[in-house]
Design a protein around this motif. Sequence first.
Motif, short mmCIF file in Angstrom:
data_model
loop_
_atom_site.label_atom_id
_atom_site.label_comp_id
_atom_site.label_asym_id
_atom_site.label_seq_id
_atom_site.Cartn_x
_atom_site.Cartn_y
_atom_site.Cartn_z
N ILE A 1 0.84 -1.20 0.00
CA ILE A 1 0.00 0.00 0.00
C ILE A 1 0.88 1.25 0.00
O ILE A 1 0.64 2.18 -0.78
CB ILE A 1 -0.97 0.00 1.20
N ALA A 2 1.90 1.29 0.83
CA ALA A 2 2.80 2.44 0.86
C ALA A 2 3.45 2.65 -0.50
O ALA A 2 3.61 3.79 -0.96
CB ALA A 2 3.86 2.27 1.94
N ASN A 3 3.82 1.56 -1.16
CA ASN A 3 4.44 1.66 -2.48
C ASN A 3 3.47 2.19 -3.54
O ASN A 3 3.89 2.57 -4.62
CB ASN A 3 4.99 0.30 -2.92
N SER A 4 2.19 2.19 -3.24
CA SER A 4 1.17 2.65 -4.19
C SER A 4 0.74 4.10 -3.94
O SER A 4 -0.05 4.64 -4.70
CB SER A 4 -0.06 1.74 -4.10
N CYS A 5 1.24 4.70 -2.88
CA CYS A 5 0.84 6.06 -2.52
C CYS A 5 1.79 7.09 -3.12
O CYS A 5 2.99 6.84 -3.21
CB CYS A 5 0.83 6.21 -0.99
N ASN A 6 1.24 8.23 -3.49
CA ASN A 6 2.05 9.31 -4.07
C ASN A 6 2.26 10.46 -3.09
O ASN A 6 2.42 11.60 -3.48
CB ASN A 6 1.43 9.81 -5.38
N PHE A 7 2.26 10.14 -1.81
CA PHE A 7 2.51 11.13 -0.76
C PHE A 7 3.42 10.48 0.27
O PHE A 7 3.50 9.25 0.35
CB PHE A 7 1.20 11.60 -0.11
N PRO A 8 4.12 11.28 1.06
CA PRO A 8 5.05 10.69 2.03
C PRO A 8 4.33 10.03 3.20
O PRO A 8 3.27 10.47 3.63
CB PRO A 8 5.88 11.89 2.50
N ILE A 9 4.96 8.97 3.69
CA ILE A 9 4.50 8.28 4.90
C ILE A 9 5.66 8.35 5.90
O ILE A 9 6.74 7.83 5.64
CB ILE A 9 4.10 6.83 4.59
N PHE A 10 5.41 9.04 6.98
CA PHE A 10 6.43 9.24 8.00
C PHE A 10 6.22 8.25 9.14
O PHE A 10 5.09 7.91 9.48
CB PHE A 10 6.37 10.68 8.54
N HIS A 11 7.33 7.83 9.75
CA HIS A 11 7.29 6.85 10.83
C HIS A 11 7.93 7.45 12.08
O HIS A 11 9.05 7.97 12.01
CB HIS A 11 8.03 5.57 10.43
N PHE A 12 7.24 7.34 13.19
CA PHE A 12 7.72 7.80 14.48
C PHE A 12 7.58 6.64 15.46
O PHE A 12 6.70 6.65 16.33
CB PHE A 12 6.95 9.04 14.93
N PRO A 13 8.43 5.61 15.31
CA PRO A 13 8.27 4.40 16.12
C PRO A 13 8.83 4.55 17.53
O PRO A 13 9.72 5.34 17.79
CB PRO A 13 9.06 3.37 15.33
N SER A 14 8.28 3.75 18.41
CA SER A 14 8.85 3.56 19.74
C SER A 14 8.88 2.07 20.01
O SER A 14 8.14 1.30 19.40
CB SER A 14 8.03 4.30 20.81
N CYS A 15 9.75 1.68 20.92
CA CYS A 15 9.92 0.26 21.21
C CYS A 15 10.17 0.09 22.69
O CYS A 15 10.93 0.84 23.30
CB CYS A 15 11.10 -0.30 20.40
N GLU A 16 9.51 -0.90 23.27
CA GLU A 16 9.70 -1.26 24.67
C GLU A 16 10.07 -2.74 24.74
O GLU A 16 9.78 -3.50 23.82
CB GLU A 16 8.43 -1.02 25.48
N VAL A 17 10.68 -3.12 25.83
CA VAL A 17 11.06 -4.52 26.05
C VAL A 17 10.37 -5.01 27.31
O VAL A 17 10.33 -4.29 28.31
CB VAL A 17 12.60 -4.65 26.19
N ILE A 18 9.82 -6.23 27.23
CA ILE A 18 9.27 -6.82 28.46
C ILE A 18 10.13 -7.99 28.89
O ILE A 18 10.86 -8.56 28.14
CB ILE A 18 7.80 -7.27 28.30
#
Length: 149
Positions: free
Chosen positions: A132-149
Amino acid sequence: MAFKHLFKAKLNWISSPKKYSKTHTIAIEGKEILDVSAAKVFKGDPALHNPEDLLLSAVVSCHMMSYLYVCSQNGIEVVSYQDNAEADLEVSHTGSGRFTAIRLYPKVVIRQIDKMEEALNLHVKANELCFIANSCNFPIFHFPSCEVI
């Protein structure tokens, strides 16, 4: 060699005597029928899904599935995944419009502390794989976070 896949959707709309309703159904074989309308801001039924919601949902869902795939390929055990995605839609004075950006805020919980940085970085690879991202003509920004249990 590229593989091609065909997806089908059947739309059904019936006119109302008073005005053109924006409510319609979309049927996909073997699945529940979707009741769809325009977004509330465009005088649609706010209780129903709308194309804008569905586009954002497609992006966030595809990214998650691509991310889980790349994590499994890299030996990262994902315990949970959440996202509170946002999309910007600009509408001109003529009524035409387009999405200008999507922001994903994936919050991932993993088991291995030594894989935390890699888990964050794999969002880039997931975006590269996302159909889906490869089919979009606008930017997709990622603001990930990660936790460990």
